[in-house]
Design a protein around this motif. Structure first.
Motif, PDB file in Angstrom:
ATOM      1  N   PRO A   1       0.820  -1.218   0.000  1.00  0.00           N
ATOM      2  CA  PRO A   1       0.000   0.000   0.000  1.00  0.00           C
ATOM      3  C   PRO A   1       0.858   1.275   0.000  1.00  0.00           C
ATOM      4  CG  PRO A   1       0.037  -1.005   2.160  1.00  0.00           C
ATOM      5  CD  PRO A   1       0.733  -1.960   1.260  1.00  0.00           C
ATOM      6  N   PRO A   2       0.221   2.413  -0.182  1.00  0.00           N
ATOM      7  CA  PRO A   2       0.947   3.677  -0.277  1.00  0.00           C
ATOM      8  C   PRO A   2       1.763   4.000   0.981  1.00  0.00           C
ATOM      9  CG  PRO A   2      -1.280   3.937  -1.107  1.00  0.00           C
ATOM     10  CD  PRO A   2      -1.226   2.599  -0.458  1.00  0.00           C
ATOM     11  N   ILE A   3       2.943   4.599   0.742  1.00  0.00           N
ATOM     12  CA  ILE A   3       3.800   5.110   1.807  1.00  0.00           C
ATOM     13  C   ILE A   3       4.270   6.489   1.375  1.00  0.00           C
ATOM     14  CG2 ILE A   3       5.973   4.841   3.062  1.00  0.00           C
ATOM     15  CD1 ILE A   3       5.725   1.826   2.710  1.00  0.00           C
TER      16      ILE A   3
ATOM     17  N   LEU B   1       5.159  -2.407   9.956  1.00  0.00           N
ATOM     18  CA  LEU B   1       5.859  -1.264   9.372  1.00  0.00           C
ATOM     19  C   LEU B   1       5.566   0.017  10.158  1.00  0.00           C
ATOM     20  CD1 LEU B   1       5.295  -2.037   5.581  1.00  0.00           C
ATOM     21  CD2 LEU B   1       7.494  -2.062   6.772  1.00  0.00           C
ATOM     22  N   ARG B   2       4.340   0.192  10.549  1.00  0.00           N
ATOM     23  CA  ARG B   2       3.973   1.390  11.293  1.00  0.00           C
ATOM     24  C   ARG B   2       4.647   1.425  12.666  1.00  0.00           C
ATOM     25  NH1 ARG B   2      -0.434   4.236   9.189  1.00  0.00           N
ATOM     26  NH2 ARG B   2      -1.145   4.899  11.257  1.00  0.00           N
TER      27      ARG B   2
ATOM     28  N   LEU C   1       7.577   0.543  13.194  1.00  0.00           N
ATOM     29  CA  LEU C   1       8.942   1.014  12.928  1.00  0.00           C
ATOM     30  C   LEU C   1       8.974   2.475  12.480  1.00  0.00           C
ATOM     31  CD1 LEU C   1      10.382  -2.104  11.047  1.00  0.00           C
ATOM     32  CD2 LEU C   1      10.859  -1.400  13.403  1.00  0.00           C
ATOM     33  N   GLY C   2       7.803   3.105  12.439  1.00  0.00           N
ATOM     34  CA  GLY C   2       7.769   4.506  12.050  1.00  0.00           C
ATOM     35  C   GLY C   2       7.653   4.740  10.569  1.00  0.00           C
ATOM     36  N   ILE C   3       7.343   3.703   9.790  1.00  0.00           N
ATOM     37  CA  ILE C   3       7.159   3.870   8.349  1.00  0.00           C
ATOM     38  C   ILE C   3       5.734   4.388   8.117  1.00  0.00           C
ATOM     39  CG2 ILE C   3       7.281   2.754   6.094  1.00  0.00           C
ATOM     40  CD1 ILE C   3       9.918   2.746   7.662  1.00  0.00           C
ATOM     41  N   PRO C   4       5.552   5.523   7.442  1.00  0.00           N
ATOM     42  CA  PRO C   4       4.213   6.121   7.298  1.00  0.00           C
ATOM     43  C   PRO C   4       3.379   5.452   6.220  1.00  0.00           C
ATOM     44  CG  PRO C   4       5.829   7.486   6.183  1.00  0.00           C
ATOM     45  CD  PRO C   4       6.610   6.382   6.854  1.00  0.00           C
ATOM     46  N   VAL C   5       3.076   4.164   6.426  1.00  0.00           N
ATOM     47  CA  VAL C   5       2.287   3.412   5.459  1.00  0.00           C
ATOM     48  C   VAL C   5       0.809   3.579   5.792  1.00  0.00           C
ATOM     49  CG1 VAL C   5       2.579   1.327   6.835  1.00  0.00           C
ATOM     50  CG2 VAL C   5       1.899   1.105   4.457  1.00  0.00           C
TER      51      VAL C   5
END
Length: 397
Positions: free
Chosen positions: A252-254, A380-381, A383-387
């Motif tokens: 999905p979008p990041i 992912l979230r 880990l701070g990834i803005p997915v």
């Protein structure tokens, strides 16, 4: 009859001949005649076991005569003076082939054919011929013949700078010479007396999708050739590397993110060759199998700092019901000795050792596409990834 203690019987003699043939199959100089000591026990044993010794001696004599082998005898006293066989001598290779049976004899004839082909094709020292023949002994006959054709071609043509697939050799598939470290390539170099053929590797590709929703739809996917220092990754802060195409296509979008299709072990060569990636926050998500964890270790060993998701024992236990014990070609995934993996963290290493050598687990692979994408998004979230969140994806049944 069973073996008489201290003496070889026919089966033991045959085993010795087979071992000798295998050891000298690729020798240019004949390894025959070959004497096999029968072994005579001491006098006390001979007298106590006279009948068994006589029977074994007679069987060996008849067998040697039938197969064309010679015998060497010694006189010993067992009540009276008797002639006992001390050695069986296999006089030449043709007799040896009769002794060892059809399967090994066929291997020997093929080995001799290969030696003759190399002698005719290459003006090199005998030990070089022998070494090259041994190195390629596992090759199928057709592949060995291609090797001889390749040696003849390379002797008269400069292929420096060409890729293996560009060499105009009749009957060769595109991948036949691809791997530079195979015994096939090493044998060719040895026969030519060179360190390398001078072939070029096909440029490594890195395929990625823009996940940033503000990007133009017309440029969602890019393929770059490594090493690479272009501007296509300008403004990108996050990279998620995945192993399988299904996952790559559905990530999905990041915001300010890309998804890289690792495509197996190629990722450990490609990613370090793109300097822009070293400034990004990178997350690796591969299959939960030994290969996937080795790829992760190699990637980190190359100098790439990255986190992983869903590649530890907790994840395995959570999703083990989606596992498989088969490869893509339906072969059973075998246990194996764990390799050193200095790039793995302790939790990842524990799973790696379990997948390699734990006899109690049912499955040695959980493919990443079996894991719900929304679970990966949650990881992912963390880990701070803005997915972007996935609200409505169903769990696999």
């Amino acid at each position: 009859m069973g073996t008489v203690v201290g003496m070889k019987d026919i089966a033991a003699i045959t085993t010795c001949v087979k071992k000798h043939m295998r050891s000298h199959m690729y020798d240019i100089e004949p390894a025959w005649p070959f004497p096999v000591p029968v072994g005579l026990p001491d006098q006390a044993f001979l007298e106590t076991n006279a009948i068994a010794v006589h029977d074994n001696n007679n069987e060996i004599r008849q067998w040697a005569s039938k197969n064309g082998c010679e015998i060497i005898t010694k006189h010993r006293t067992i009540g009276t003076s008797v002639e006992l066989i001390s050695k069986v001598v296999v006089p030449d290779e043709s007799i040896a082939m009769r002794v060892v049976g059809r399967t090994l004899a066929a291997e020997c004839r093929e080995a001799r054919r290969r030696i003759a082909c190399l002698v005719a094709a290459c003006d090199v020292a005998p030990e070089t011929i022998e070494s090259a023949a041994r190195m390629t002994g596992h090759e199928q006959p057709d592949d060995f013949d291609l090797l001889v054709s390749a040696v003849r071609y390379f002797r008269h043509h400069d292929v420096t700078g060409m890729t293996p697939r560009q060499i105009p050799l009749t009957g060769f598939s595109g991948k036949w010479l691809n791997e530079s470290k195979t015994n096939r390539r090493k044998a060719i170099c040895r026969l030519l007396g060179v360190e390398t053929l001078g072939l070029s590797k096909r440029p490594t590709e890195l395929r990625f999708r823009y996940l940033d929703p503000v990007r133009d739809d017309a440029e969602l996917e890019r393929i770059i050739w490594c090493p690479w220092e272009g501007e296509a990754l300008s403004g990108i802060k996050y990279a998620v590397i995945v192993e399988n195409k299904d996952t790559y296509q559905t990530m999905p979008p990041i915001a300010q993110g890309i998804c890289i299709w690792g495509s197996g072990r190629a990722v450990s060569d490609a990613v370090p060759a793109v300097p822009a990636l070293r400034d990004m926050r990178i997350v690796y998500w591969g299959d939960m199998d030994a290969d996937g964890l080795e790829i992760l270790s190699t990637l980190r060993e190359s100098g790439i700092e990255c986190d992983s998701i869903l590649m530890d024992c907790d994840a395995y236990d959570r999703y083990h019901r989606f596992g498989t014990d088969r490869t893509e070609r339906s072969a059973k995934i075998a246990m194996r000795e764990p390799k050193p993996t200095p790039g793995l963290q302790s939790a990842e290493r524990r799973l790696y050792e379990r997948l390699c050598a734990d006899k109690t687990i049912a499955y040695r692979r959980i493919e990443q596409e079996r894991i719900p994408m929304r679970d990966a998004v949650d990881e992912l979230r963390k880990l701070g990834i803005p997915v972007e969140s996935i609200e409505n994806q169903d769990l696999p049944i």
